[in-house]
Design a protein around this motif. Structure first.
Motif, short mmCIF file in Angstrom:
data_model
loop_
_atom_site.label_atom_id
_atom_site.label_comp_id
_atom_site.label_asym_id
_atom_site.label_seq_id
_atom_site.Cartn_x
_atom_site.Cartn_y
_atom_site.Cartn_z
N ASN A 95 0.82 -1.20 0.00
CA ASN A 95 0.00 0.00 0.00
C ASN A 95 0.86 1.26 0.00
OD1 ASN A 95 -2.71 1.20 0.11
ND2 ASN A 95 -2.10 1.91 2.14
N VAL A 99 0.55 1.32 -4.07
CA VAL A 99 -0.75 1.94 -4.30
C VAL A 99 -0.69 3.45 -4.14
CG1 VAL A 99 -3.16 2.04 -3.57
CG2 VAL A 99 -1.96 -0.15 -3.59
N HIS A 206 -8.41 4.93 -3.98
CA HIS A 206 -7.63 3.74 -4.32
C HIS A 206 -8.29 2.96 -5.45
CE1 HIS A 206 -4.93 4.64 -1.24
NE2 HIS A 206 -4.70 3.44 -0.74
N THR A 282 -8.24 -3.94 -1.63
CA THR A 282 -9.02 -2.74 -1.27
C THR A 282 -10.49 -3.09 -1.14
OG1 THR A 282 -7.45 -1.29 -2.42
CG2 THR A 282 -9.65 -0.41 -2.00
#
Length: 325
Positions: A95, A99, A206, A282
């Motif tokens: 993450n 991301v 996201h 997610t």
């Protein structure tokens, strides 16, 4: 008596559509479809995204560990100490380093593909320039939605429009005075002063980024993959005279070969696959269903504008072109 023939599009007409005449095919029964709609292959690809969100939501509902873990609507996730999985922690390495800087990885993968794939020719070819223009438009949409739009980005504007605001929580004594403040109008500035961004509808940034970035890569290198696999393309376009024609990847594209070309395709595939995996994570551990759904819709809006609208509007297609042609 001689039968009158219907006039057929001339080569000059096809060329004014902004494409080599060899890429345009006579209209078949597929002409019943609108040029603005995806092909069957594209529809199957796009269906992966809502199905992934659905799969993640089903998993979070059925998983005993996820169901038993507290969920914070304010944090839009499970508190770290109760996270049911490593991927449910906001500070997990994927993450933080993938991301949160996802557009960087999408940009690198796109650059590698456009640089090394032989279908773009050499130097500043028309195909390469148009691919860069498409990337520029998609990036502008990402910037408007998540970074800046004459002030706060669209995500933050939507949050405030639906009643959200920044509540100061760092100083309990000042909370009553600051609970109605709206001067910290972005999530970033609110967090910077120790506040909590809460109360409105928060489009999942996201979900938006992961879908937009991976689909950008798929739409750009999918024609190359379908050419290699000898799959039918079947995209439809509207010509300047209003007629509809079928267009496909040119057969004279050079053969994919060499280590450099392999890196171009494989690296982009790897980034797209990683984005899909993090989209699934997610969907399973972050945001509400409606927040994820709106993230999907906003991403699809940008993709449709760049990859489907030009098919039916020759003036836009003359600038942005189409992948593979």
């Amino acid at each position: 008596m001689a039968t009158r023939r219907k006039p057929s599009p001339t080569n000059s007409t096809l060329l004014t559509a902004g494409m080599p005449s060899g890429t345009v095919r006579p209209l078949t029964s597929s002409g019943r479809r609108s040029p603005f709609l995806p092909t069957r292959l594209e529809a199957q690809l796009l269906a992966i995204y809502p199905l992934t969100l659905l799969l993640g939501s089903i998993f979070s509902t059925l998983s005993p560990a996820t169901r038993s873990a507290p969920y914070s609507v304010t944090l839009q996730s499970h508190p770290t100490e109760f996270a049911p999985s490593y991927f449910a922690q906001k500070k997990n390495v994927f993450n933080v380093y993938f991301v949160k800087v996802g557009w960087f990885w999408a940009t690198v993968a796109f650059a590698v593909f456009v640089t090394f794939h032989p279908s773009f020719g050499s130097g500043a070819s028309t195909r390469r320039v148009r691919a860069l223009l498409r990337y520029g438009v998609v990036t502008t949409w990402w910037w408007i939605v998540t970074q800046w739009f004459f002030g706060p980005p669209l995500i933050d504007r939507g949050f405030r429009f639906t009643g959200g605001q920044c509540e100061m929580l760092k100083d309990p004594g000042a909370r009553d005075e600051m609970s109605n403040t709206r001067e910290y109008i972005t999530a970033a500035t609110c967090k910077a002063v120790g506040g909590t961004w809460k109360g409105g509808h928060d489009i999942s940034g996201h979900v938006f980024l992961l879908i937009l970035g991976s689909a950008l890569l798929w739409f750009e290198f999918l024609p190359a993959l379908t050419h290699v696999e000898e799959l039918r393309d079947g995209r439809l376009i509207t010509l300047p005279d209003g007629k509809v024609a079928s267009v496909a990847v040119e057969k004279e594209l050079v053969k994919v070969e060499g280590a450099a070309t392999a890196r171009g395709v494989k690296f982009a595939l790897g980034v797209a696959a990683m984005m899909w995996w993090m989209l699934l994570m997610t969907a399973a551990y972050f945001h509400t269903w409606f927040e994820k759904f709106t993230g999907l819709l906003v991403a699809f809006a940008g993709l449709w504008t760049v990859y489907f609208l030009p098919r039916g509007v020759p003036q836009i297609r003359a600038w942005l072109g189409m992948p593979g042609v």
